[in-house]
Design a protein around this motif. Structure first.
Motif, PDB file in Angstrom:
ATOM      1  N   LEU A 433       0.867  -1.172   0.000  1.00 41.43           N
ATOM      2  CA  LEU A 433       0.000   0.000   0.000  1.00 41.43           C
ATOM      3  C   LEU A 433       0.909   1.228   0.000  1.00 41.43           C
ATOM      4  O   LEU A 433       1.763   1.388   0.862  1.00 41.43           O
ATOM      5  N   ILE A 465      -1.779   3.801   5.255  1.00 39.39           N
ATOM      6  CA  ILE A 465      -2.615   2.818   5.946  1.00 39.39           C
ATOM      7  C   ILE A 465      -3.575   3.482   6.928  1.00 39.39           C
ATOM      8  O   ILE A 465      -4.490   2.820   7.436  1.00 39.39           O
ATOM      9  N   THR A 470      -8.486   1.216   4.064  1.00 38.02           N
ATOM     10  CA  THR A 470      -7.331   0.308   4.029  1.00 38.02           C
ATOM     11  C   THR A 470      -7.732  -1.151   4.271  1.00 38.02           C
ATOM     12  O   THR A 470      -7.333  -2.058   3.518  1.00 38.02           O
TER      13      THR A 470
END
Length: 556
Positions: A433, A465, A470
């Motif tokens: 991510l 995050i 997320t």
């Protein structure tokens, strides 16, 4: 006539007194000369001076009496012309401030009853008085009455100096430490013989340059920044019709820009700041017969501002067959992102270590793995990696609550891979991510991207995050790959990838990966005693416009 002379002399003397002339005796001698000149020109035997009370005759030989009387009787004038004379004369060269009336005596013939012929003066261009003319082309200054205004005009015209500005030749800019080469022919400095370059403070060699008279070039590597001026010493070739002119000055200007690296400061964060971390971190592990090297350094932009390193990483041996690699890049705009990245890395490590049983279950699935077990592998990967991501988010929330901070102040990217060694190959399961890169360069130099970076539509835009969706996107961010060799597997933050891969399209350009590996191998002896120091020197390389924190893990 005598009264006019006396009045004029009084005005001149008053002007001199008002100015506070430092050489009054010389001025008096000049005034005496004027009286003699006028007396001879008129053929007069006596000079009459008249005041309101009486009139007395004074022989021309006793002209000093006139001046003494004028000086004795004179008062400070309130005459506009005299004031103008003083103001204009103050603006003239101080070395010539005593020219005054004497200059008029010089341009008047003492031996002739007629004034000097101005036409003969004009015909001689070398005569400094050639331009002493009245505004009227038919009337010479010498024909005008001897008044302070006319004296000032004559003096000013006599003092005119012709100033010829030097010719400036602006060289191309140089930079400290960068090779420099300039053809002077391109500047128009051909057709002459250059003898040298003069500067009272330094030579060309002092600033790292040399002149090659065969090629008529400046060459070298500048040593110091600044704007330098050199007077060009030159001559014309023997067969040239031109001759050097003393007024024809030629100046060469060279601007040397500083080395950009010298402009960066290295400042420490405030002593009372919380969540301190070292500016550099390094780790080395051995796994699967390979060496794993990892390091992270504070970027120049952070060092210049006196802030912390926001990146972090972990290399963790979860078991003999399983290793965890994590990198995290704290958001530069988030006040405590340095702690966010550290907490995220540590939380992933702790979460997976706590799930020892699920890791063993994962190993069992992989022993006899075939496509029929794909669903089971996917579910278990989600539990392990998803659980690690959730643990990272929880760790950030806990710290923000404990210190009464906003969760966004801990924003960070998160990129990690777990590698499970099988009997003949490896299984790599990765989560990503943000804008970090995880990739594997196979032995045939094909590129396998292990995650899809979130680069965003604008520069510096990515995901963290701490964002609300997320947890919902975890499944879409997990990828699994089987490979015979984990040699040349990389995880890195954008502080490295932005330098070697300018766009996402270049992530699959093998030449970019080769350049990265060649640079690291050329700068670091991975089997030597100074690996950590050499790694630190390399990762701090200079790249224009790229000054962020840098973190990289490389399985060699």
């Amino acid at each position: 006539m005598n009264a006019e002379i006396l009045s004029t002399l009084k005005n001149v003397i008053n002007s001199l007194q008002e100015k506070g002339s430092g050489n009054l005796e010389t001025e008096i001698e000049d005034l005496k000369e004027i009286v003699l000149t006028i007396s001879n020109a008129d053929g007069a035997e006596t000079i009459s001076t008249q005041t309101q009370a009486d009139e007395e005759s004074i022989p021309k030989e006793d002209y000093s009496t006139i001046i003494e009387k004028v000086m004795h009787d004179s008062e400070k004038p309130n005459n506009e012309n005299v004031t103008k004379l003083a103001q204009e004369d103050d603006d003239l060269d101080a070395n010539n401030e005593n020219v005054g009336a004497s200059s008029m005596a010089e341009v008047t013939s003492e031996d002739s009853e007629e004034p000097t012929n101005t036409e003969s003066i004009k015909s001689n261009p070398d005569n400094s008085n050639a331009t002493l003319e009245n505004d009227s082309p038919e009337e010479s200054l010498m024909d005008l009455p001897l008044t302070p205004e006319n004296i000032a005009k004559a003096t000013a015209m006599q003092k005119k100096v012709i100033i010829q500005q030097p010719k400036i030749y602006q060289a191309a800019n140089g930079q400290v430490g960068i090779d420099y080469q300039l053809s002077l022919n391109d500047l128009g400095l051909d057709g002459i013989e250059i003898l040298g370059f003069d500067n009272e403070n330094h030579t060309l060699e002092d600033i790292g340059l040399n002149y090659n008279n065969e090629t008529n070039e400046l060459i070298g590597k500048p040593l110091q920044p600044g704007e330098f001026e050199f007077k060009i010493k030159y001559n014309y070739p023997v067969d040239s019709a031109h001759k050097p002119n003393a007024l024809d000055n030629r100046i060469l200007k060279v601007l040397v820009n500083p080395d950009p690296r010298s402009l960066w400061q290295t400042l420490e964060p405030p002593e009372d700041s919380i969540f301190k971390k070292p500016h550099f971190d390094f780790a080395r592990h051995t796994y699967g017969g390979r060496s794993i090297i990892g390091g992270s350094i504070r970027g120049r932009s952070h060092a210049h501002a006196g802030t912390h390193r926001d990146d972090d990483f972990i290399i963790s041996q979860l078991s003999e067959e399983i290793v965890l690699l994590v990198v995290a890049d704290g958001a530069g705009s988030a006040e405590y992102s340095r702690e966010g990245s550290r907490l995220a890395c540590d939380a992933c490590d702790q979460s997976l270590k706590k799930n020892e049983e699920k890791l063993k279950q994962l190993q069992r699935i992989l022993i006899d793995y075939d496509e029929s077990k794909a669903g089971e592998l996917s579910g278990l990967a989600y539990e392990l990696l998803g659980g690690a991501v959730k643990s990272a988010i929880d760790a950030l929330k806990e710290s923000s609550n404990e210190h009464s901070h906003n969760l966004k102040d801990y924003s960070t990217t998160l990129l990690f891979s777990i590698i499970i060694k099988r009997e003949t190959d490896f299984c790599v399961i990765s989560y990503g991510l943000g804008d970090g890169i995880a990739a594997l360069v196979d032995t045939d130099f094909s590129i396998q991207l292990l995650t899809a970076p979130d680069s965003g539509t604008h520069a510096g835009q990515t995901r963290f995050i701490t964002m609300g969706d997320t947890l919902e996107t975890i499944q879409n961010r997990i990828r699994a790959k089987f490979t015979k060799n984990i040699h040349n597997m990389f995880l890195m933050t954008d502080g490295i990838s932005d330098v070697y891969f300018e766009t996402d399209s270049k992530l699959e350009d093998v030449n970019c990966w080769k350049k990265l590996m060649d640079d690291m191998n050329g700068a670091i002896d991975f089997d030597g005693d100074r690996t950590s120091d050499e790694f630190k020197e390399w990762i701090n390389f200079f790249s224009k416009g790229n000054h962020d924190d840098r973190t990289i893990i490389w399985i060699r």
